[in-house]
Design a protein around this motif. Structure first.
Motif, PDB file in Angstrom:
ATOM      1  N   PRO A  33       0.758  -1.017   0.106  1.00  0.00           N
ATOM      2  CA  PRO A  33      -0.174   0.035  -0.121  1.00  0.00           C
ATOM      3  C   PRO A  33       0.892   1.286   0.038  1.00  0.00           C
ATOM      4  CG  PRO A  33      -0.796  -1.627   1.483  1.00  0.00           C
ATOM      5  CD  PRO A  33       0.610  -2.003   1.148  1.00  0.00           C
ATOM      6  N   ALA A  34       0.362   2.296  -0.704  1.00  0.00           N
ATOM      7  CA  ALA A  34       0.981   3.660  -0.690  1.00  0.00           C
ATOM      8  C   ALA A  34       0.111   4.630  -0.670  1.00  0.00           C
ATOM      9  CB  ALA A  34       1.963   3.633  -2.052  1.00  0.00           C
ATOM     10  N   PRO A  35       0.437   5.873  -0.064  1.00  0.00           N
ATOM     11  CA  PRO A  35      -0.224   7.151  -0.009  1.00  0.00           C
ATOM     12  C   PRO A  35      -1.037   7.507  -1.231  1.00  0.00           C
ATOM     13  CG  PRO A  35       1.568   7.461   1.316  1.00  0.00           C
ATOM     14  CD  PRO A  35       1.729   6.187   0.414  1.00  0.00           C
ATOM     15  N   GLY A  36      -2.620   7.581  -1.352  1.00  0.00           N
ATOM     16  CA  GLY A  36      -2.811   8.045  -2.672  1.00  0.00           C
ATOM     17  C   GLY A  36      -3.633   6.882  -3.404  1.00  0.00           C
ATOM     18  N   PHE A  37      -3.224   5.536  -3.225  1.00  0.00           N
ATOM     19  CA  PHE A  37      -3.564   4.450  -3.633  1.00  0.00           C
ATOM     20  C   PHE A  37      -4.631   3.656  -2.778  1.00  0.00           C
ATOM     21  CE2 PHE A  37       0.188   5.201  -6.331  1.00  0.00           C
ATOM     22  CZ  PHE A  37      -0.200   4.901  -7.414  1.00  0.00           C
ATOM     23  N   ASP A  38      -5.580   3.267  -3.545  1.00  0.00           N
ATOM     24  CA  ASP A  38      -6.704   2.645  -2.642  1.00  0.00           C
ATOM     25  C   ASP A  38      -6.645   1.084  -2.548  1.00  0.00           C
ATOM     26  OD1 ASP A  38      -8.907   5.013  -2.742  1.00  0.00           O
ATOM     27  OD2 ASP A  38      -8.011   4.877  -4.875  1.00  0.00           O
ATOM     28  N   MET A  39      -6.018   0.556  -3.464  1.00  0.00           N
ATOM     29  CA  MET A  39      -5.956  -1.101  -3.454  1.00  0.00           C
ATOM     30  C   MET A  39      -4.513  -1.250  -4.165  1.00  0.00           C
ATOM     31  SD  MET A  39      -9.453  -1.711  -5.340  1.00  0.00           S
ATOM     32  CE  MET A  39      -9.226  -0.249  -6.495  1.00  0.00           C
ATOM     33  N   VAL A  40      -4.099  -2.589  -3.709  1.00  0.00           N
ATOM     34  CA  VAL A  40      -2.971  -3.256  -4.521  1.00  0.00           C
ATOM     35  C   VAL A  40      -3.497  -4.151  -5.336  1.00  0.00           C
ATOM     36  CG1 VAL A  40      -1.514  -2.730  -2.437  1.00  0.00           C
ATOM     37  CG2 VAL A  40      -2.780  -4.714  -2.301  1.00  0.00           C
ATOM     38  N   ASN A  41      -2.426  -4.777  -6.164  1.00  0.00           N
ATOM     39  CA  ASN A  41      -2.748  -5.835  -7.182  1.00  0.00           C
ATOM     40  C   ASN A  41      -2.868  -6.978  -6.740  1.00  0.00           C
ATOM     41  OD1 ASN A  41      -2.709  -5.573  -9.985  1.00  0.00           O
ATOM     42  ND2 ASN A  41      -0.931  -6.688 -10.134  1.00  0.00           N
ATOM     43  N   SER A  42      -3.937  -7.249  -6.232  1.00  0.00           N
ATOM     44  CA  SER A  42      -3.812  -8.758  -5.399  1.00  0.00           C
ATOM     45  C   SER A  42      -5.535  -9.115  -5.756  1.00  0.00           C
ATOM     46  CB  SER A  42      -3.757  -8.627  -4.070  1.00  0.00           C
ATOM     47  OG  SER A  42      -4.327  -9.621  -3.190  1.00  0.00           O
ATOM     48  N   PRO A  43      -5.454 -10.171  -6.248  1.00  0.00           N
ATOM     49  CA  PRO A  43      -7.044 -10.490  -6.524  1.00  0.00           C
ATOM     50  C   PRO A  43      -7.808 -11.020  -5.262  1.00  0.00           C
ATOM     51  CG  PRO A  43      -5.530 -12.182  -7.407  1.00  0.00           C
ATOM     52  CD  PRO A  43      -4.731 -10.983  -6.910  1.00  0.00           C
ATOM     53  N   GLY A  44      -6.792 -11.544  -4.063  1.00  0.00           N
ATOM     54  CA  GLY A  44      -7.371 -12.003  -2.918  1.00  0.00           C
ATOM     55  C   GLY A  44      -7.846 -10.824  -1.905  1.00  0.00           C
ATOM     56  N   LEU A  45      -7.025  -9.831  -2.174  1.00  0.00           N
ATOM     57  CA  LEU A  45      -7.572  -8.526  -1.580  1.00  0.00           C
ATOM     58  C   LEU A  45      -8.570  -7.598  -1.981  1.00  0.00           C
ATOM     59  CD1 LEU A  45      -3.807  -7.482  -0.469  1.00  0.00           C
ATOM     60  CD2 LEU A  45      -5.628  -8.468   0.928  1.00  0.00           C
ATOM     61  N   LEU A  46      -8.946  -8.202  -3.397  1.00  0.00           N
ATOM     62  CA  LEU A  46     -10.184  -7.355  -3.944  1.00  0.00           C
ATOM     63  C   LEU A  46     -11.446  -7.881  -3.755  1.00  0.00           C
ATOM     64  CD1 LEU A  46      -8.473  -6.475  -7.411  1.00  0.00           C
ATOM     65  CD2 LEU A  46      -9.585  -4.742  -5.869  1.00  0.00           C
ATOM     66  N   ARG A  47     -11.663  -9.120  -3.140  1.00  0.00           N
ATOM     67  CA  ARG A  47     -12.638  -9.838  -3.136  1.00  0.00           C
ATOM     68  C   ARG A  47     -13.844  -9.356  -2.357  1.00  0.00           C
ATOM     69  NH1 ARG A  47     -10.632 -15.801  -1.815  1.00  0.00           N
ATOM     70  NH2 ARG A  47      -9.607 -14.726  -0.622  1.00  0.00           N
ATOM     71  N   VAL A  56       0.449  -8.964  -1.025  1.00  0.00           N
ATOM     72  CA  VAL A  56      -0.158 -10.254  -1.547  1.00  0.00           C
ATOM     73  C   VAL A  56      -1.230 -11.219  -0.513  1.00  0.00           C
ATOM     74  CG1 VAL A  56       0.706 -12.768  -2.227  1.00  0.00           C
ATOM     75  CG2 VAL A  56       2.071 -10.850  -2.641  1.00  0.00           C
ATOM     76  N   HIS A  57      -2.040 -11.764  -1.152  1.00  0.00           N
ATOM     77  CA  HIS A  57      -3.009 -12.479  -0.334  1.00  0.00           C
ATOM     78  C   HIS A  57      -2.439 -14.151  -0.571  1.00  0.00           C
ATOM     79  CE1 HIS A  57      -6.846 -14.275   0.980  1.00  0.00           C
ATOM     80  NE2 HIS A  57      -7.090 -13.149   1.611  1.00  0.00           N
ATOM     81  N   PRO A  58      -2.787 -14.624   0.709  1.00  0.00           N
ATOM     82  CA  PRO A  58      -2.304 -16.085   0.411  1.00  0.00           C
ATOM     83  C   PRO A  58      -3.099 -16.859  -0.709  1.00  0.00           C
ATOM     84  CG  PRO A  58      -2.805 -15.657   2.554  1.00  0.00           C
ATOM     85  CD  PRO A  58      -3.207 -14.458   2.073  1.00  0.00           C
ATOM     86  N   ASP A  94      -3.894 -15.504  -3.661  1.00  0.00           N
ATOM     87  CA  ASP A  94      -3.762 -15.002  -5.036  1.00  0.00           C
ATOM     88  C   ASP A  94      -3.423 -15.933  -6.251  1.00  0.00           C
ATOM     89  OD1 ASP A  94      -4.400 -12.652  -4.180  1.00  0.00           O
ATOM     90  OD2 ASP A  94      -2.160 -11.704  -4.112  1.00  0.00           O
ATOM     91  N   VAL A  95      -2.289 -16.953  -6.010  1.00  0.00           N
ATOM     92  CA  VAL A  95      -2.023 -18.079  -6.872  1.00  0.00           C
ATOM     93  C   VAL A  95      -3.232 -18.777  -7.398  1.00  0.00           C
ATOM     94  CG1 VAL A  95      -0.637 -20.189  -7.375  1.00  0.00           C
ATOM     95  CG2 VAL A  95       0.546 -18.041  -6.236  1.00  0.00           C
ATOM     96  N   ALA A  96      -3.824 -19.369  -6.289  1.00  0.00           N
ATOM     97  CA  ALA A  96      -5.002 -20.002  -6.572  1.00  0.00           C
ATOM     98  C   ALA A  96      -6.120 -19.330  -7.350  1.00  0.00           C
ATOM     99  CB  ALA A  96      -5.731 -20.696  -5.216  1.00  0.00           C
ATOM    100  N   LEU A  97      -6.246 -17.899  -7.178  1.00  0.00           N
ATOM    101  CA  LEU A  97      -7.328 -17.319  -7.867  1.00  0.00           C
ATOM    102  C   LEU A  97      -6.720 -17.003  -9.303  1.00  0.00           C
ATOM    103  CD1 LEU A  97      -8.324 -14.892  -5.096  1.00  0.00           C
ATOM    104  CD2 LEU A  97      -9.775 -16.467  -6.060  1.00  0.00           C
ATOM    105  N   CYS A  98      -5.580 -16.583  -9.512  1.00  0.00           N
ATOM    106  CA  CYS A  98      -4.849 -16.720 -10.996  1.00  0.00           C
ATOM    107  C   CYS A  98      -4.984 -18.018 -11.801  1.00  0.00           C
ATOM    108  CB  CYS A  98      -3.463 -16.080 -10.743  1.00  0.00           C
ATOM    109  SG  CYS A  98      -3.291 -14.553 -10.117  1.00  0.00           S
ATOM    110  N   LEU A  99      -5.299 -18.812 -11.157  1.00  0.00           N
ATOM    111  CA  LEU A  99      -5.288 -20.240 -11.859  1.00  0.00           C
ATOM    112  C   LEU A  99      -6.661 -20.925 -12.015  1.00  0.00           C
ATOM    113  CD1 LEU A  99      -2.286 -22.265 -10.324  1.00  0.00           C
ATOM    114  CD2 LEU A  99      -2.085 -20.868 -12.414  1.00  0.00           C
ATOM    115  N   GLU A 100      -7.807 -19.746 -11.698  1.00  0.00           N
ATOM    116  CA  GLU A 100      -8.962 -20.356 -11.688  1.00  0.00           C
ATOM    117  C   GLU A 100      -9.538 -20.280 -13.386  1.00  0.00           C
ATOM    118  OE1 GLU A 100     -11.682 -19.914  -7.674  1.00  0.00           O
ATOM    119  OE2 GLU A 100     -11.223 -18.140  -8.937  1.00  0.00           O
ATOM    120  N   LEU A 101      -9.586 -21.302 -14.016  1.00  0.00           N
ATOM    121  CA  LEU A 101      -9.893 -21.138 -15.490  1.00  0.00           C
ATOM    122  C   LEU A 101     -11.353 -20.796 -15.641  1.00  0.00           C
ATOM    123  CD1 LEU A 101      -8.664 -21.868 -18.162  1.00  0.00           C
ATOM    124  CD2 LEU A 101      -9.711 -24.137 -17.904  1.00  0.00           C
ATOM    125  N   ASP A 102     -11.446 -19.715 -16.360  1.00  0.00           N
ATOM    126  CA  ASP A 102     -12.691 -19.102 -16.947  1.00  0.00           C
ATOM    127  C   ASP A 102     -13.728 -18.892 -15.863  1.00  0.00           C
ATOM    128  OD1 ASP A 102     -11.622 -19.865 -19.461  1.00  0.00           O
ATOM    129  OD2 ASP A 102     -12.673 -21.871 -19.589  1.00  0.00           O
TER     130      ASP A 102
END
Length: 227
Positions: free
Chosen positions: A68-82, A190-192, A194-202
């Motif tokens: 996380p950084a000032p001015g940014f609302d989110m980080v590049n993590s699918p697990g944290l975006l859910r 990173v969320h734990p 993340d890898v599994a979410l990136c490998l969810e096909l379709d």
């Protein structure tokens, strides 16, 4: 279908059709952003541009790689975006590789941003448009990231062989350096899961199409009918 698989630095000319692949994690994250209700994503050229865009549009949200950084609302993590509620919002995204790859081909007549979670919809869109020549931009590791190459090769095969099996391609992605770095906590933001979410096909039924609008590159979901 004639296909090429190139790293960003290997793009000597603008291809007519480009599929920009970033599995871990930019374009998995982008799909999740849309799934959480966002209307569009602005692909920023730099962190400074992302912050300036947000400053001039206070209702927009900004997303970046790393911690996380000032001015940014989110980080590049699918697990944290859910758990994010992005209904109707615009999200500005800046990542190390994915957004860079998309901006490198912004003059192409068709630009798709892809990962495994939207693989079939992306392949269907290519089939629907009857594209004879497609350049797949492998964004990670200077074009050598095996998770991106595996996904690109799978989408290319699905575009011509509807019964193609994803197992070996997903295995390669799961054994990639990026997957190991995420799983071992070598990257930040990173969320734990993340890898599994990136490998969810379709997981999602839409492709993602990027176009230039008022000098900005805008990514939007595009529903693709089965068939």
């Amino acid at each position: 279908m004639d296909t090429r698989f190139l790293g960003i630095a290997e793009l000597a000319e603008v291809p007519p059709v480009a599929v920009v692949v970033d599995v871990m994690r930019a374009f998995t994250v982008a799909a999740w952003v849309f799934a959480q209700g966002a209307e569009k994503i602005v692909l920023a050229e730099s962190l400074d541009e992302a912050l300036k865009l947000k400053a001039s549009h206070p209702d927009w949200a900004a997303l970046k790689d790393g911690p996380p950084a000032p001015g940014f609302d989110m980080v590049n993590s699918p697990g944290l975006l859910r758990s994010a509620d992005l209904g109707g919002r615009t999200v500005v995204q800046k990542t190390t590789a994915g957004t860079v790859g998309a901006l490198a081909v912004k003059e192409a007549s068709l630009v798709l941003c892809a990962s495994f979670v939207v693989a079939e919809a992306t392949a269907r869109l290519l089939r629907t448009h009857g594209r004879d020549s497609v350049t797949f931009v492998v964004t990670g590791e200077d074009g050598k990231a095996d998770e991106d190459l595996a996904c690109a090769q799978y989408i290319a095969r699905r575009a011509t062989e509807t019964g193609a099996d994803a197992a070996d391609f997903l295995r390669r992605a799961g054994e990639s350096r990026a997957a190991a770095e995420l799983a071992e906590g070598m990257r930040q933001g990173v969320h734990p899961d993340d890898v599994a979410l990136c490998l969810e096909l379709d997981r999602f039924p839409f492709a993602m199409v990027a176009t230039v609008e008022d000098s900005l590159m805008i990514l939007r979901p595009c529903a693709v009918l089965p068939g």
